[in-house]
Design a protein around this motif. Structure first.
Motif, PDB file in Angstrom:
ATOM      1  N   GLY A  66     -14.058  17.214  12.974  1.00 19.18           N
ATOM      2  CA  GLY A  66     -14.088  15.759  13.023  1.00 19.18           C
ATOM      3  C   GLY A  66     -14.846  15.175  11.848  1.00 19.18           C
ATOM      4  O   GLY A  66     -15.120  15.857  10.851  1.00 19.18           O
ATOM      5  N   SER A 112     -11.967   2.234  14.602  1.00 18.89           N
ATOM      6  CA  SER A 112     -11.458   3.503  15.120  1.00 18.89           C
ATOM      7  C   SER A 112     -12.586   4.477  15.424  1.00 18.89           C
ATOM      8  O   SER A 112     -13.525   4.626  14.644  1.00 18.89           O
ATOM      9  CB  SER A 112     -10.496   4.139  14.116  1.00 18.89           C
ATOM     10  OG  SER A 112      -9.370   3.316  13.900  1.00 18.89           O
ATOM     11  N   THR A 113     -12.483   5.148  16.555  1.00 21.63           N
ATOM     12  CA  THR A 113     -13.408   6.228  16.896  1.00 21.63           C
ATOM     13  C   THR A 113     -12.691   7.576  16.893  1.00 21.63           C
ATOM     14  O   THR A 113     -13.282   8.586  17.266  1.00 21.63           O
ATOM     15  CB  THR A 113     -14.029   5.991  18.278  1.00 21.63           C
ATOM     16  OG1 THR A 113     -12.985   5.898  19.254  1.00 21.63           O
ATOM     17  CG2 THR A 113     -14.861   4.720  18.290  1.00 21.63           C
ATOM     18  N   ARG A 114     -11.435   7.548  16.446  1.00 25.31           N
ATOM     19  CA  ARG A 114     -10.665   8.791  16.382  1.00 25.31           C
ATOM     20  C   ARG A 114      -9.654   8.706  15.244  1.00 25.31           C
ATOM     21  O   ARG A 114      -8.999   7.681  15.062  1.00 25.31           O
ATOM     22  CB  ARG A 114      -9.947   9.054  17.706  1.00 25.31           C
ATOM     23  CG  ARG A 114      -9.432  10.481  17.849  1.00 25.31           C
ATOM     24  CD  ARG A 114      -9.063  10.811  19.287  1.00 25.31           C
ATOM     25  NE  ARG A 114      -8.908  12.252  19.455  1.00 25.31           N
ATOM     26  CZ  ARG A 114      -9.897  13.094  19.708  1.00 25.31           C
ATOM     27  NH1 ARG A 114     -11.123  12.635  19.862  1.00 25.31           N
ATOM     28  NH2 ARG A 114      -9.679  14.389  19.823  1.00 25.31           N
ATOM     29  N   TYR A 115      -9.571   9.768  14.466  1.00 25.97           N
ATOM     30  CA  TYR A 115      -8.533   9.869  13.448  1.00 25.97           C
ATOM     31  C   TYR A 115      -7.251  10.242  14.178  1.00 25.97           C
ATOM     32  O   TYR A 115      -7.184  11.291  14.838  1.00 25.97           O
ATOM     33  CB  TYR A 115      -8.912  10.935  12.419  1.00 25.97           C
ATOM     34  CG  TYR A 115      -8.142  10.836  11.125  1.00 25.97           C
ATOM     35  CD1 TYR A 115      -8.314   9.751  10.274  1.00 25.97           C
ATOM     36  CD2 TYR A 115      -7.254  11.839  10.742  1.00 25.97           C
ATOM     37  CE1 TYR A 115      -7.620   9.657   9.079  1.00 25.97           C
ATOM     38  CE2 TYR A 115      -6.559  11.759   9.550  1.00 25.97           C
ATOM     39  CZ  TYR A 115      -6.740  10.661   8.722  1.00 25.97           C
ATOM     40  OH  TYR A 115      -6.046  10.574   7.539  1.00 25.97           O
ATOM     41  N   PRO A 133     -12.079  13.445  16.314  1.00 24.31           N
ATOM     42  CA  PRO A 133     -13.085  12.435  16.667  1.00 24.31           C
ATOM     43  C   PRO A 133     -13.875  11.952  15.454  1.00 24.31           C
ATOM     44  O   PRO A 133     -14.024  12.666  14.457  1.00 24.31           O
ATOM     45  CB  PRO A 133     -13.991  13.171  17.657  1.00 24.31           C
ATOM     46  CG  PRO A 133     -13.825  14.620  17.322  1.00 24.31           C
ATOM     47  CD  PRO A 133     -12.412  14.777  16.827  1.00 24.31           C
TER      48      PRO A 133
END
Length: 463
Positions: free
Chosen positions: A39, A52-55, A69
């Motif tokens: 991550g 964003s909290t996630r790619y 993440p």
């Protein structure tokens, strides 16, 4: 931790919503090797708000079907322990050497190795000539050099496109490839104030701007409609594309930056042309210090000193009037300067600067606490709607006759004229005059020669 991928190195990419994604996309996304990326971490000290909290899986690729993440950088040690990280890769810019070593110490104390990638790692090759405009720190004047380059390319009969360093602070899936041609595109992509600061000035010159997340796809799209690529770097990062001409802009107000900040040091040492900007207002000792660094660190580079002239359309709108000064945000925050072009314009045209700091609210008050060196000006912080609202509230509260905008954004359009207390906005502009005797003319000639060679090669290939 995914047991099916528990082999090889386990890599954590330390970033700030830009270079980190590019590093993953180019070096790790399609890699068939045994290493696994667990991550990203995000440095809130540079980018306080990201959506964003996630790619997302659509960008992460088939090897990472659940995406990746994104954690806060403050969680570094916990992430290393929980995810079994064995290597932390630094992938963001404008860091002091002490900040770099502090991150290295944290990673190593948590039992992970720490890696600085070489500049060529992730550099994409273009089918078009590439002019890369980089700097020793943020706020040196890259956009001014890009403006001169745009005109030089057109004078050579070429169609330029600007590819801007990434600023994907929103929904990443929607920002993979962004193309801006008119102000309406800014609204369509719902850009932040920080993005407006970078894009609007190029759009005003009538040039198409690309940005986003996936720079291989961005480069392919840009190449389809241009003759030359002008790579407008962010902060003091190294180029995303292999340059045919590497330009580094240095700031004599921060004359040792090329020896104290990463990775602008590499730009300074690798550039074919070093532009010492702001020569008309900088102290002589600052100019001499940059020249001495160039002679020692990159003696083969061509050194050109240029004037950054700040002007307003109507000087009478400022003389003797009380103004609240708005400046480019990153230049003041992690760029380390106390004031910027707006403050220079106020002094030049006889305006009375009202100290806005007692009126800071919300996110701006937090920014001042985090960066107490900021002078009697307002940083244009607008990474989120709340930050933009706090900015408008602060500007409206300052007892001034006018707002002097040293940021290149169209402030009334970005925030709404009604939110600014009914006061006029005076725009300060800054640029390099290609007709200036000395530096400006010398740089224009250097860029003209580069684009002239590109035009000749294009004509020869067409025969």
């Amino acid at each position: 931790m995914d047991p099916e991928m528990d082999h090889g190195e386990r890599i954590l990419i330390l970033g700030a919503a830009g270079r980190d994604y590019h590093t993953f996309n180019t070096l790790y996304r399609a890699s068939a090797g045994p290493d696994t990326v667990v991550g990203f971490t995000h440095a809130a000290s540079q980018i306080p708000v990201i959506a964003s909290t996630r790619y997302p899986p659509s960008l992460a690729g088939p090897r990472y079907p659940r995406g990746l993440p994104i954690w806060g950088e403050g969680e570094l040690e916990a992430v290393v322990a929980r995810e079994g990280v064995t290597r932390a890769v630094l992938a963001y810019s404008d860091l002091s050497y002490s900040d770099v070593m502090a991150l290295a110490a944290r990673a190593r104390a948590a039992a992970a190795s720490f890696e600085l990638l070489r500049p060529e790692a992730g550099m994409l090759r273009s089918q078009r000539p590439v002019l890369a405009v980089t700097a020793t720190r943020t706020g040196c004047g890259k956009s001014q050099v890009c403006g001169l380059a745009i005109e030089a390319a057109r004078a050579a009969g070429l169609v330029p496109v600007v590819i801007r360093h990434p600023m994907p602070y929103g929904v990443l899936e929607e920002q993979a490839v962004q193309r801006f041609e008119t102000p309406a595109d800014l609204e369509r992509h719902n850009v932040t104030l920080e993005e407006r600061e970078e894009y609007e000035q190029h759009l005003a010159r009538g040039v198409v701007v690309y940005a986003g997340v996936d720079y291989a796809a961005i480069l392919a799209a840009a190449e389809a409609e241009c003759d030359v690529v002008i790579a407008d770097g962010g902060n003091n990062d190294v180029p995303f594309f292999k340059p045919d001409l590497w330009v580094c802009v240095a700031d004599p107000f921060r004359p040792r930056a090329q020896e104290t900040h990463y990775p602008g040091d590499a730009n300074f040492r690798r550039a074919g042309v070093i532009v010492v900007n702001k020569a008309n207002t900088a102290p002589k000792e600052g100019l001499a210090a940059v020249a001495a660094s160039a002679a020692r660190l990159n003696p083969s580079a061509r050194l050109i000193a240029t004037a950054s002239e700040v002007t307003v359309a109507c000087p009478a709108a400022l003389r003797g009037r009380r103004v609240v000064v708005l400046e480019d945000g990153p230049t003041l925050t992690h760029g380390g300067l106390a004031t910027g072009a707006g403050f220079i314009a106020a002094s030049k045209y006889g305006a009375q600067v009202v100290d806005p700091r007692p009126h800071f609210v919300g996110a701006l008050a937090a920014t001042l606490k985090a960066f107490p060196h900021i002078g009697p000006v307002v940083p244009a912080m607008g990474y989120s709607e709340q930050q933009a609202a706090d900015l408008a509230t602060t500007l409206a509260a300052v007892p001034a006759d006018a707002i002097l905008c040293g940021s290149p954004i169209d402030l009334a359009r970005a925030l709404g004229a009604a939110r600014l207390g009914g006061r006029p906005v005076v725009q300060a502009s800054y640029g390099l005059d290609p007709l200036e005797v000395g530096g400006g003319a010398e740089l224009a000639a250097e860029l003209g020669a580069f684009f002239g060679r590109a035009a000749a090669a294009r004509a020869a290939a067409a025969e």
